[in-house]
Design a protein around this motif. Sequence first.
Motif, PDB file in Angstrom:
ATOM      1  N   THR A  15      28.282  18.725  21.809  1.00 46.89           N
ATOM      2  CA  THR A  15      29.450  19.591  21.978  1.00 46.89           C
ATOM      3  C   THR A  15      29.601  20.607  20.857  1.00 46.89           C
ATOM      4  O   THR A  15      30.549  21.386  20.871  1.00 46.89           O
ATOM      5  CB  THR A  15      30.728  18.745  22.068  1.00 46.89           C
ATOM      6  N   SER A  16      28.666  20.617  19.905  1.00 45.76           N
ATOM      7  CA  SER A  16      28.749  21.580  18.814  1.00 45.76           C
ATOM      8  C   SER A  16      27.362  21.782  18.212  1.00 45.76           C
ATOM      9  O   SER A  16      26.658  20.804  17.933  1.00 45.76           O
ATOM     10  CB  SER A  16      29.715  21.089  17.728  1.00 45.76           C
ATOM     11  N   GLY A  18      24.411  22.740  19.246  1.00 42.77           N
ATOM     12  CA  GLY A  18      23.198  22.760  20.036  1.00 42.77           C
ATOM     13  C   GLY A  18      22.185  21.738  19.569  1.00 42.77           C
ATOM     14  O   GLY A  18      22.475  20.848  18.768  1.00 42.77           O
ATOM     15  N   SER A  37      26.448  21.187  25.838  1.00 39.30           N
ATOM     16  CA  SER A  37      27.618  21.876  26.372  1.00 39.30           C
ATOM     17  C   SER A  37      28.116  22.978  25.442  1.00 39.30           C
ATOM     18  O   SER A  37      28.951  23.792  25.844  1.00 39.30           O
ATOM     19  CB  SER A  37      28.745  20.873  26.649  1.00 39.30           C
ATOM     20  N   THR A  38      27.628  23.002  24.208  1.00 35.25           N
ATOM     21  CA  THR A  38      27.928  24.082  23.267  1.00 35.25           C
ATOM     22  C   THR A  38      26.682  24.353  22.437  1.00 35.25           C
ATOM     23  O   THR A  38      26.049  23.423  21.950  1.00 35.25           O
ATOM     24  CB  THR A  38      29.083  23.700  22.317  1.00 35.25           C
ATOM     25  N   GLY A  39      26.326  25.622  22.294  1.00 26.37           N
ATOM     26  CA  GLY A  39      25.184  25.966  21.460  1.00 26.37           C
ATOM     27  C   GLY A  39      23.918  26.193  22.261  1.00 26.37           C
ATOM     28  O   GLY A  39      23.950  26.401  23.470  1.00 26.37           O
ATOM     29  N   THR A  40      22.779  26.131  21.574  1.00 27.96           N
ATOM     30  CA  THR A  40      21.497  26.503  22.152  1.00 27.96           C
ATOM     31  C   THR A  40      20.513  25.335  22.090  1.00 27.96           C
ATOM     32  O   THR A  40      20.721  24.353  21.389  1.00 27.96           O
ATOM     33  CB  THR A  40      20.899  27.698  21.391  1.00 27.96           C
ATOM     34  N   SER A  59      25.684  25.204  28.444  1.00 28.10           N
ATOM     35  CA  SER A  59      26.519  25.991  27.536  1.00 28.10           C
ATOM     36  C   SER A  59      26.427  27.485  27.790  1.00 28.10           C
ATOM     37  O   SER A  59      27.219  28.262  27.261  1.00 28.10           O
ATOM     38  CB  SER A  59      26.094  25.722  26.096  1.00 28.10           C
ATOM     39  N   GLY A  61      23.919  29.155  26.707  1.00 25.29           N
ATOM     40  CA  GLY A  61      23.328  29.648  25.466  1.00 25.29           C
ATOM     41  C   GLY A  61      21.889  30.070  25.634  1.00 25.29           C
ATOM     42  O   GLY A  61      21.373  30.209  26.748  1.00 25.29           O
TER      43      GLY A  61
END
Length: 203
Positions: A15-16, A18, A37-40, A59, A61
Motif C-alpha cells: 500500500t506504499s 511499490g 495498490s500504491t507505487g510501481t 496502482s 503506476g
Amino acid sequence: TDSGTLTLGSPVSITSGGLDINDQGTFDMSSNDVTISTGTFNAASDVTYQNAGLINVSSGGNIDTNGNATTDAGTAVPELQVSDASTLQNDLSVSSLLDIDNALADGGNTITLSGDAELDADINGAGTLQATGSNKIEAESDVSVRAVTIDSDGTVQFATDDGQNPRTFTVNGTFTHTKGAVEIGDNDINISSQTYDYTAGTY
C-alpha cells in the motif's frame, strides 16, 4: 531486496512505495500473490523468480523490468496482471500469464510471451506483442495492440473467453509472422495498417 532472497510466506498487499527488486536478487513467491495498490513494480533485469505467483499492478503506476527480454522460466516475470491503467518503462517478458484488465501503455517497448495472455483492454503505444511459445492469446472483449510478432516454436491461438461471441483483435501496426502455427477460429484479426510481413509459418 538487493543481491539476496525475498521469500513470501503469504499473499502480500503493498500500500506504499511499490515493489523494488534490485540486482541479482531472488524473489521466491512461494505461489503467493502480490498486489501493488500504491507505487510501481521495479525489478532488475537479472532477477530470479521462484515458485511463481501473480504480481497484480492495481496502482496505475509504472512497470519496469529494466529491459529483461529473457523468456526462460525463472528469469521472466511469471504472472503479471494490470488491473489499473499502467505504463511499461522497458521491454517485458512474461513466462506464464499476462492479464490485461485495464489499458497498458507499452512505451514503445516489446512484450514477449512464452506463456498465455488474457486481454480485456488495449495495449497502446508503438511497441510489439511478441509470441514465442505455444501461446493462447484470449480476448475478453474486442481489443487492439500496436504490432504483433509470431515467432513461435509451437502454435499461437487467438481465442475468445466466450465461445458464443467471437472477438476482433485489431493490429494497428505491422503483423509479422516469422515461424509457427496460428489458429484464429471464428475470431477476426484486423490489420488496420494493412502491413503484413510473412516469412514462414502456417494457419
